[in-house]
Design an enzyme around this catalytic site. Structure first.
Site, PDB file in Angstrom:
ATOM      1  N   ASP A  88     -33.151   6.797  -5.395  1.00  0.00           N
ATOM      2  CA  ASP A  88     -34.129   7.849  -5.656  1.00  0.00           C
ATOM      3  C   ASP A  88     -33.531   8.917  -6.565  1.00  0.00           C
ATOM      4  O   ASP A  88     -32.684   8.610  -7.408  1.00  0.00           O
ATOM      5  CB  ASP A  88     -34.582   8.443  -4.306  1.00  0.00           C
ATOM      6  CG  ASP A  88     -36.001   8.950  -4.334  1.00  0.00           C
ATOM      7  OD1 ASP A  88     -36.236  10.003  -4.927  1.00  0.00           O
ATOM      8  OD2 ASP A  88     -36.882   8.286  -3.750  1.00  0.00           O
ATOM      9  N   HIS A 122     -36.873  14.894  -3.773  1.00  0.00           N
ATOM     10  CA  HIS A 122     -37.547  13.695  -3.286  1.00  0.00           C
ATOM     11  C   HIS A 122     -36.598  12.785  -2.517  1.00  0.00           C
ATOM     12  O   HIS A 122     -36.910  12.313  -1.418  1.00  0.00           O
ATOM     13  CB  HIS A 122     -38.166  12.951  -4.475  1.00  0.00           C
ATOM     14  CG  HIS A 122     -39.146  11.891  -4.095  1.00  0.00           C
ATOM     15  ND1 HIS A 122     -38.782  10.577  -3.886  1.00  0.00           N
ATOM     16  CD2 HIS A 122     -40.481  11.949  -3.879  1.00  0.00           C
ATOM     17  CE1 HIS A 122     -39.855   9.867  -3.566  1.00  0.00           C
ATOM     18  NE2 HIS A 122     -40.902  10.673  -3.559  1.00  0.00           N
ATOM     19  N   SER A 325     -44.183   7.512  -0.340  1.00  0.00           N
ATOM     20  CA  SER A 325     -42.764   7.864  -0.438  1.00  0.00           C
ATOM     21  C   SER A 325     -42.191   8.236   0.917  1.00  0.00           C
ATOM     22  O   SER A 325     -41.000   8.042   1.173  1.00  0.00           O
ATOM     23  CB  SER A 325     -42.570   9.030  -1.406  1.00  0.00           C
ATOM     24  OG  SER A 325     -42.782   8.629  -2.735  1.00  0.00           O
TER      25      SER A 325
END
Length: 855
Positions: A88, A122, A325
């Site tokens: 990520d 994220h 996600s």
């Protein structure tokens, strides 16, 4: 064995040597907000007023991954040697709530995979969902909070993630000890377009790495790559409601490029996104395999560097991490727990365990078994890794959130077993009241719903083994009246629609289709439909005109009375052809007296070549509204490319009545302005009819006052708990708008010295009346009975149980004895206690024994 040991004189006491297990509830401060682990309907919905999660608390109680059950064991939160690679944006390098192993930054080609690109946060959030350290009294608990994170950064300084970096990260994970890979990223490409990534995924899978990827967040019917690769497990997102996360049905509320959802947004009310779903072929590479929780609190970059911009430790966590996600690392964490328990298992075995133990989703879009929206269902930690030493317990019928028709008999079915083969009993509760204790399979209970209220009800099953270990499963269902049709139109006759522009009612003739498809050659049923230009009007025969103004053609229904109804739906059969919304528009609007509101518009070009049924939940607009109208519209349109437009047939508006059968009134609220007629037959006591005094309160709820004097002890033959009883028989007929009927009894028993208790029989169960007042003299009592609000005419009896001058200080409601693990276990519930200091319990060899021993 215990019973045999107790027989040996030299042994004073023998009891089992019980095993202790790790707690299943972590002490992390934010754990109560993590609905995915334990759903208590605690999640705050998103509010369009504040643009924050400040709305009502929502969720379906018990719709979760059963994490607390799965966490029982010698390694409750997973093995630190099991590694989850988060590919990520990077991971906050020094976050105190993450256990990290060595990783790499492939975006910038260095040894520092810190989450510090231009688009940070994220990867850190994904890491916390999967494996934030559990039970450390800090922050949140990841689903695999005992496992480790391998941070593999694939974002460059600008936040861009190239597939070449992703490929290298996959190889690194496979070669450096990762057991699980989580990919909360993707692109709208086919696997054939990225052969190098396919090769890397194949390599990792062959190396024993289980790989998960996100389907995407556009509420579309295709899933992104690499979720559509044959080498990964495809993960969709589950809302706290009852299944797949859905977007709004209003095109003005969804993100650009996202699809609206015909069933509307899920209870979380995050209107702008929904979980992508795939093809309708089970186990296909481009089909959804599983769904996992989304919209969860998780770790964030420390201080103000991530999603939460608060300074200091207040910014170390964010509350509402969403999307697929979020769901993907959750599913990856479940796989890590399975790997922790079964370290030799292959990716194929782990996948099989996840999909075979998933909680099946049955809701407005998902059917029994695998389906394209939710795949095999919601990941189930409790079933996937199983508690050690604890029984397994699952309610298999009804389904969570199922709507049960009032008046039916619903069979509650429980699947229960014990790993040690020592299951003792299964108890079934409704609204926390024990209904039955079952000692052997089948574990079933027939629930008579005739007298249940029209609301949500909680069903709980508890499995108990011989060591008194217990496992619960809880679901919430809703009792409702059956759907009734409030308005139907097959368009064979004129039912009062107001038509403008080129809308017509008539027989379709297959006209139009300059672009797209022409009108149908026949109605779905019968002869006529409601449609645009059925007869060849104006310039473009069978097609709508060019350069139409907004909603230039309208078909408005007559007013539909939805008073006293809720959960209202609109359904019809559609044959629609319209150009994409950049050029032309079709609409469905609704009016409840406050003005027209859009409930649907085309979000893409539509070229129907067959009839299809459409269903819309219009409860938000129509529930309990006295005037509701439906409107179909055509326009605006651009200056070219004509299509055939709307064709509509067999339209139905239906809803569930809020009126209890036999009663009137809006939403069961009494209307004191309406006349109420109450007729009560003479009360019969011991065969002697006595005319009661009847009074009605005109200002509020209806009541009856009954004055009865009895001069002697009358014996009744009714099957009551005590043979000494006076039976009052009654028949009450009710006409008028009332919520229910309460009868107030005022009884005087001349010559009797006391009354011990009162019970009344509702036709199936003995109940204690309300508002019991014992007055002097001792033979005088008042009490109230509120009849079940299920019928307007009621037959029944009330039993007055007679006693002596000194009623017992304790009224016992229930007593249950069970033989568990060579022990007699007594459980009792009291209705009331007066100056009760405690309990003495005695045992005897038989009921006739004169010798009783105090325990």
């Amino acid at each position: 064995l215990i019973s045999e040991l107790k027989k040996i004189h030299e042994i004073e006491q023998a009891t089992p040597d019980y095993l202790a297990f790790h707690t299943a509830v972590p002490n992390d401060p934010m754990y109560p907000s993590q609905w995915g682990h334990n759903n208590t309907s605690q999640m705050l919905s998103w509010s369009s007023n504040t643009y924050e999660h400040t709305g009502a608390a929502v969720g379906t109680y018990g719709f979760d991954t059963n994490a607390e059950i799965g966490w029982y064991g010698t390694q409750p939160y997973g093995d630190s040697n099991v590694i989850i690679a988060i590919i990520d944006s990077g991971v906050d390098a020094d976050h105190p709530d993450l256990n990290q192993v060595t990783g790499y930054d492939f975006g910038d080609a260095d040894n520092d995979p810190d989450d510090d690109s231009a688009e940070p946060g994220h990867g850190t959030a994904c890491s916390g969902v999967a494996a934030a350290i559990a039970n450390n009294n800090l922050g949140v608990a990841g689903i695999a909070g005992g496992c480790s994170i391998m941070p593999l950064k694939v974002a460059d300084n600008d936040g861009n993630m190239a597939f070449s970096s992703i490929d290298n990260a996959i190889y690194y994970a496979a070669d450096n000890g990762a057991d699980i890979i989580s990919l909360s990223l993707g692109a709208s490409v086919d696997p054939s377009q990225v052969p190098s990534t396919e090769t890397a995924l194949s390599y990792a899978l062959s190396a024993g790495v289980t790989i998960f990827a996100a389907t995407a967040n556009a509420n579309n019917y295709t899933i992104d790559y690499p979720s559509n690769s044959q080498y990964v497990i495809s993960v969709g997102a589950a809302s706290p409601c009852d299944g797949r996360k859905r977007s709004s049905s209003n095109s003005g509320e969804v993100n650009p490029g996202n699809s609206t959802d015909p069933n509307g947004v899920t209870c979380d009310n995050e209107i702008w996104w929904g979980s992508n779903y795939g093809v309708n072929t089970q186990d296909a590479r481009d089909a959804v395999d599983i769904i996992a929780p989304t919209i969860l609190p998780t770790t964030d970059i420390g201080g103000s560097g991530g999603y939460n911009t608060n300074a200091g430790s207040a910014g170390d966590y964010s509350m509402w991490f969403n999307g697929t996600s979020c769901a993907t690392p959750y599913a990856a964490g479940v796989a890590a727990l399975i790997k922790s328990k079964y370290p030799t298992w292959t990716p194929a075995q782990i996948r099989a365990q996840i999909v075979n133990t998933a909680i099946d989703i049955v809701n407005v879009e998902s059917s029994v078994g695998w389906d394209k929206y939710s795949g095999y269902g919601l990941v189930d930690v409790g079933a996937a890794i199983g508690p050690e030493g604890y029984p397994l317990c699952t309610i298999t019928n009804p389904s969570p959130s199922e709507v049960i028709e009032r008046g039916t008999i619903e069979t509650i079915t429980v699947s229960a077993s014990d790993p040690g083969g020592s299951l003792n009993n299964v108890k079934i509760y409704i609204d926390d009241i024990l209904q039955i204790t079952l000692l052997s399979s089948p574990y079933e209970y027939s629930w008579e719903t005739e007298f249940e209220s029209l609301t949500n009800h909680t069903i709980k099953a508890t499995a108990t083994d011989n060591d008194l270990n217990e496992t619960d499963d809880v679901i919430v269902v809703r009792i409702a009246n059956p759907q009734e049709n409030l308005f139907t139109d097959d368009f064979e006759t004129n039912k009062g629609w107001t038509l403008s522009g080129e809308f017509e009612r008539g027989a379709p003739g297959g006209l139009g289709g300059d672009h797209g498809n022409p009108d149908p050659g026949s109605a779905y049923a019968g002869s006529n439909v409601l449609g645009v230009d059925l007869t060849g009007l104006d310039n473009y025969s069978g097609d709508y005109e060019t350069s139409l103004a907004d909603r230039a053609y309208k078909a408005e229904s007559p007013a539909i009375d939805c008073s006293d109804y809720n959960n209202i739906t609109l359904s019809f059969f559609r044959w629609l052809n319209v150009e994409q919304p950049a050029y032309d528009h079709a609409y469905i609007d609704i009016n409840n007296g406050t003005g027209w509101q859009q409930i649907w518009t085309n979000t893409a070009g539509i070229e129907d070549a067959a009839w299809s049924q459409q269903n819309f939940d219009i409860s938000t607009y129509a529930n309990e509204q006295a005037m509701v109208q439906i409107r179909f519209c055509m326009g605006g349109s651009d200056t070219s490319w004509q299509y055939s437009g709307w064709n509509i047939d067999d339209l139905i508006v239906s809803g569930e009545s809020t009126i209890i059968p036999g009663y009137g009134g809006s939403s069961n609220q009494g209307d004191p302005t309406q006349p109420v007629i109450v007729d009560i037959d003479p009360i019969d006591i011991g065969g002697i009819p006595i005319d009661p005094d009847v009074s009605i309160d005109p200002e509020g709820s209806v009541g009856l006052t009954v004055d009865v004097t009895v001069s002697e002890d009358v014996q009744s033959g009714a099957p009551v708990p005590n043979p000494e009883a006076v039976q009052i028989s009654y028949n009450i007929s009710i006409i008028g708008n009332i919520t229910g009927l309460t009868v107030d009894f005022d009884l005087c028993f001349d010559g009797l010295t006391g009354l011990s208790s009162i019970l009344w029989y509702n036709g199936s169960t003995w109940l204690v009346p309300d508002n019991i007042q014992w007055e002097n003299p001792a033979g005088h009592v008042t009490f109230s009975i509120t009849f079940p609000s299920s019928r307007g005419s009621r037959d029944g009896s009330t039993e007055i149980i007679l006693g002596d001058d000194n009623p017992l200080p304790v009224t016992l409601s229930s007593l249950q004895a069970s033989f568990i693990n060579d022990h007699a276990v007594l459980q009792w519930i009291t209705q009331s206690e007066t100056q009760n200091a405690g309990w003495n319990v005695y045992r005897a060899e038989s009921s006739n024994s004169e010798q009783r021993l105090k325990i």
